[in-house]
Design a protein around this motif. Sequence first.
Motif, mmCIF file in Angstrom:
data_model
loop_
_atom_site.group_PDB
_atom_site.id
_atom_site.type_symbol
_atom_site.label_atom_id
_atom_site.label_comp_id
_atom_site.label_asym_id
_atom_site.label_seq_id
_atom_site.Cartn_x
_atom_site.Cartn_y
_atom_site.Cartn_z
ATOM 1 N N LEU A 57 1.735 9.848 -7.977
ATOM 2 C CA LEU A 57 1.449 9.278 -6.424
ATOM 3 C C LEU A 57 0.684 8.009 -6.490
ATOM 4 O O LEU A 57 0.931 7.048 -5.745
ATOM 5 N N ALA A 58 -0.614 7.871 -7.451
ATOM 6 C CA ALA A 58 -1.430 7.049 -7.671
ATOM 7 C C ALA A 58 -0.612 5.750 -8.246
ATOM 8 O O ALA A 58 -0.833 4.711 -7.632
ATOM 9 N N ILE A 59 -0.010 6.088 -9.262
ATOM 10 C CA ILE A 59 0.721 4.803 -9.803
ATOM 11 C C ILE A 59 1.742 4.163 -8.747
ATOM 12 O O ILE A 59 1.816 2.844 -8.621
ATOM 13 N N ALA A 60 2.390 4.921 -7.933
ATOM 14 C CA ALA A 60 3.448 4.425 -6.911
ATOM 15 C C ALA A 60 2.689 3.736 -5.867
ATOM 16 O O ALA A 60 3.101 2.749 -5.567
ATOM 17 N N GLU A 61 1.343 4.094 -5.570
ATOM 18 C CA GLU A 61 0.604 3.502 -4.552
ATOM 19 C C GLU A 61 0.059 1.972 -5.322
ATOM 20 O O GLU A 61 0.075 1.023 -4.452
ATOM 21 N N LEU A 62 -0.488 2.123 -6.523
ATOM 22 C CA LEU A 62 -0.941 0.991 -7.080
ATOM 23 C C LEU A 62 0.335 -0.078 -7.305
ATOM 24 O O LEU A 62 0.084 -1.213 -7.150
ATOM 25 N N ALA A 64 2.729 -0.430 -5.237
ATOM 26 C CA ALA A 64 3.213 -0.868 -3.907
ATOM 27 C C ALA A 64 2.132 -1.646 -3.232
ATOM 28 O O ALA A 64 2.268 -2.545 -2.350
ATOM 29 N N SER A 65 0.815 -1.543 -3.850
ATOM 30 C CA SER A 65 -0.269 -2.244 -3.234
ATOM 31 C C SER A 65 -0.976 -3.013 -4.324
ATOM 32 O O SER A 65 -1.999 -2.596 -4.639
ATOM 33 N N PRO A 66 -0.704 -4.303 -4.580
ATOM 34 C CA PRO A 66 -1.181 -4.775 -5.813
ATOM 35 C C PRO A 66 -2.692 -5.273 -5.800
ATOM 36 O O PRO A 66 -3.224 -5.680 -6.593
ATOM 37 N N ALA A 94 6.354 0.979 -16.953
ATOM 38 C CA ALA A 94 7.475 0.650 -15.829
ATOM 39 C C ALA A 94 6.642 -0.255 -14.579
ATOM 40 O O ALA A 94 7.524 -0.971 -13.975
ATOM 41 N N HIS A 95 5.514 -0.173 -14.517
ATOM 42 C CA HIS A 95 4.794 -0.818 -13.657
ATOM 43 C C HIS A 95 3.614 -1.852 -14.131
ATOM 44 O O HIS A 95 2.470 -1.298 -14.426
ATOM 45 N N PRO A 96 3.727 -2.999 -14.701
ATOM 46 C CA PRO A 96 2.860 -3.663 -15.310
ATOM 47 C C PRO A 96 1.668 -4.061 -14.314
ATOM 48 O O PRO A 96 2.101 -4.386 -13.181
ATOM 49 N N GLY A 97 0.610 -4.229 -14.692
ATOM 50 C CA GLY A 97 -0.301 -4.475 -13.990
ATOM 51 C C GLY A 97 -1.325 -3.324 -13.156
ATOM 52 O O GLY A 97 -2.296 -3.418 -12.636
ATOM 53 N N VAL A 98 -0.794 -2.146 -13.167
ATOM 54 C CA VAL A 98 -1.476 -1.142 -12.599
ATOM 55 C C VAL A 98 -2.640 -0.616 -13.441
ATOM 56 O O VAL A 98 -3.490 0.012 -12.638
#
Length: 193
Positions: A57-62, A64-66, A94-98
């Motif tokens: 959930l935290a990674i998904a939010e990060l 979605a919200s840069p 899968a989510h660079p920058g998080v």
Amino acid sequence: VAAFEPVVGARSRQPAFYECLVRMEQADWQALLAPDIVPVAERLGLIRLVDHRVLELAIAELAASPTVRLSLNISPDTTMDPDWWASIESLMRAHPGVAERLIVEITETVAIQDIDDVRGFVTRLKNYGSKIAIDDFGAGYTSFMYLTDLQPDVLKIDGAIVESAARHPSRLSIVQAISDLSRRIGWLREIEA
């Protein structure tokens, strides 16, 4: 589900980051809070699953919200869980920058359990660019030497100590001393940034 609680800078009074907290929605739309969920999950041996879900959930939010920065608490068992490491590595690829906007909170008691294992955990997370917070500082018996070994980015003083500081001048002195030491060492840089 996740709820997000702001962690506010003492000087700026603005949110420095948000703590990602677990909630469980019931059929009647009432939410169970972490104190209702975590002890049961620990007793049943399911806490690692809860920690996996909160991480997702935290990674998904990060992702979605840069511009958002989040922290999440993990249980002592999770710090050495190879499945959790596999999940975080996969999610970060899968989510660079998080990773740079993620703060992982470990409690003071975890920090002193096996300093070598915890140091490895901290180093591994920092290598991804994530930050480390020591949560509930002062609730146990942590030596400042352990903290200097771990080099946390954030030190969160136990809420009971902070709440009682208004009634007990000696506890206020303790909070002030921890805050001063933390500022000098650099443990408050994430809050004050």
